[in-house]
Design a protein around this motif. Structure first.
Motif, PDB file in Angstrom:
ATOM      1  N   GLU A   1      26.558  13.918  18.440  1.00  0.00           N
ATOM      2  CA  GLU A   1      26.358  12.469  18.320  1.00  0.00           C
ATOM      3  C   GLU A   1      27.318  11.866  17.305  1.00  0.00           C
ATOM      4  OE1 GLU A   1      24.391  10.133  19.919  1.00  0.00           O
ATOM      5  OE2 GLU A   1      24.201  11.777  21.338  1.00  0.00           O
TER       6      GLU A   1
ATOM      7  N   LYS B   1      30.681  11.629  18.875  1.00  0.00           N
ATOM      8  CA  LYS B   1      30.716  10.541  19.871  1.00  0.00           C
ATOM      9  C   LYS B   1      30.890   9.191  19.191  1.00  0.00           C
ATOM     10  CE  LYS B   1      27.794  12.327  23.565  1.00  0.00           C
ATOM     11  NZ  LYS B   1      26.459  12.187  24.175  1.00  0.00           N
ATOM     12  N   ILE B   2      30.162   8.990  18.095  1.00  0.00           N
ATOM     13  CA  ILE B   2      30.261   7.723  17.365  1.00  0.00           C
ATOM     14  C   ILE B   2      31.686   7.519  16.863  1.00  0.00           C
ATOM     15  CG2 ILE B   2      29.541   6.493  15.266  1.00  0.00           C
ATOM     16  CD1 ILE B   2      26.759   7.860  15.677  1.00  0.00           C
TER      17      ILE B   2
ATOM     18  N   ARG C   1      38.052   4.210  19.571  1.00  0.00           N
ATOM     19  CA  ARG C   1      38.504   3.655  20.849  1.00  0.00           C
ATOM     20  C   ARG C   1      38.217   2.159  20.962  1.00  0.00           C
ATOM     21  NH1 ARG C   1      34.962   5.855  25.111  1.00  0.00           N
ATOM     22  NH2 ARG C   1      33.714   4.093  24.463  1.00  0.00           N
ATOM     23  N   ASP C   2      37.020   1.742  20.569  1.00  0.00           N
ATOM     24  CA  ASP C   2      36.581   0.372  20.846  1.00  0.00           C
ATOM     25  C   ASP C   2      36.879  -0.626  19.729  1.00  0.00           C
ATOM     26  OD1 ASP C   2      35.658   1.375  23.218  1.00  0.00           O
ATOM     27  OD2 ASP C   2      33.571   1.546  22.546  1.00  0.00           O
TER      28      ASP C   2
ATOM     29  N   LYS D   1      34.446   8.787  18.021  1.00  0.00           N
ATOM     30  CA  LYS D   1      35.337   8.560  19.172  1.00  0.00           C
ATOM     31  C   LYS D   1      35.208   7.119  19.688  1.00  0.00           C
ATOM     32  CE  LYS D   1      36.600  11.107  23.331  1.00  0.00           C
ATOM     33  NZ  LYS D   1      36.236  12.234  24.197  1.00  0.00           N
ATOM     34  N   ARG D   2      33.972   6.648  19.798  1.00  0.00           N
ATOM     35  CA  ARG D   2      33.738   5.282  20.291  1.00  0.00           C
ATOM     36  C   ARG D   2      34.324   4.245  19.346  1.00  0.00           C
ATOM     37  NH1 ARG D   2      27.617   6.126  21.674  1.00  0.00           N
ATOM     38  NH2 ARG D   2      27.865   7.320  23.572  1.00  0.00           N
ATOM     39  N   VAL D   3      34.112   4.426  18.054  1.00  0.00           N
ATOM     40  CA  VAL D   3      34.636   3.464  17.080  1.00  0.00           C
ATOM     41  C   VAL D   3      36.155   3.451  17.117  1.00  0.00           C
ATOM     42  CG1 VAL D   3      34.845   2.942  14.614  1.00  0.00           C
ATOM     43  CG2 VAL D   3      32.615   3.535  15.578  1.00  0.00           C
TER      44      VAL D   3
END
Ligand SMILES: [Zn+2]
Length: 115
Positions: free
Chosen positions: A53, A56-57, A63-64, A59-61
């Motif tokens: 988790e 994932k956080i 990327r986004d 990676k998302r930050v």
């Protein structure tokens, strides 16, 4: 071994209690305490799930929100979390899990002392 550039444990958002609680690396493992959650009685999150988790956080930050400096600072902090060098962030799933496990272990010990 990778070396972290910042010692987040000394940051002002980390209390002495949090620092003391999260120094125990055993809390980041899957050994006791263990408990079940909710009506469905599913097992609590494992160490591997918490690490996944957190990753994932990050990676998302990355990327986004590549232009959001505050979000990137949080991602940097979460990315620095490793054994014996914990980030101690409230947003870190591994540190949050360890903190919950410390709380449960402390409560069980307290209740045991009251008997
Ligand atoms: Zn952490």
């Amino acid at each position: 071994m990778l070396k972290r550039t910042r010692d987040y444990s000394q940051w002002p958002d980390v209390t002495a209690l949090t620092r003391e609680a999260l120094q125990n690396e055993n809390l980041f493992e899957d050994s006791g305490p263990q408990w079940f959650i909710g009506k469905a009685q599913r097992p609590a999150q494992t160490a591997g799930q918490a690490q996944g988790e957190r990753e994932k956080i990050i990676k998302r930050v990355r990327r986004d929100a590549p232009d959001d400096l505050a979000a990137q600072a949080i991602a940097d902090r979460l990315d620095s979390c490793m054994p014996d060098q914990r980030c101690m962030s409230g947003g870190c799933t591994e540190c949050g899990r360890a903190y919950a496990r410390w709380f449960v272990a402390s409560t069980v010990a307290l209740l045991g002392d009251m008997e």
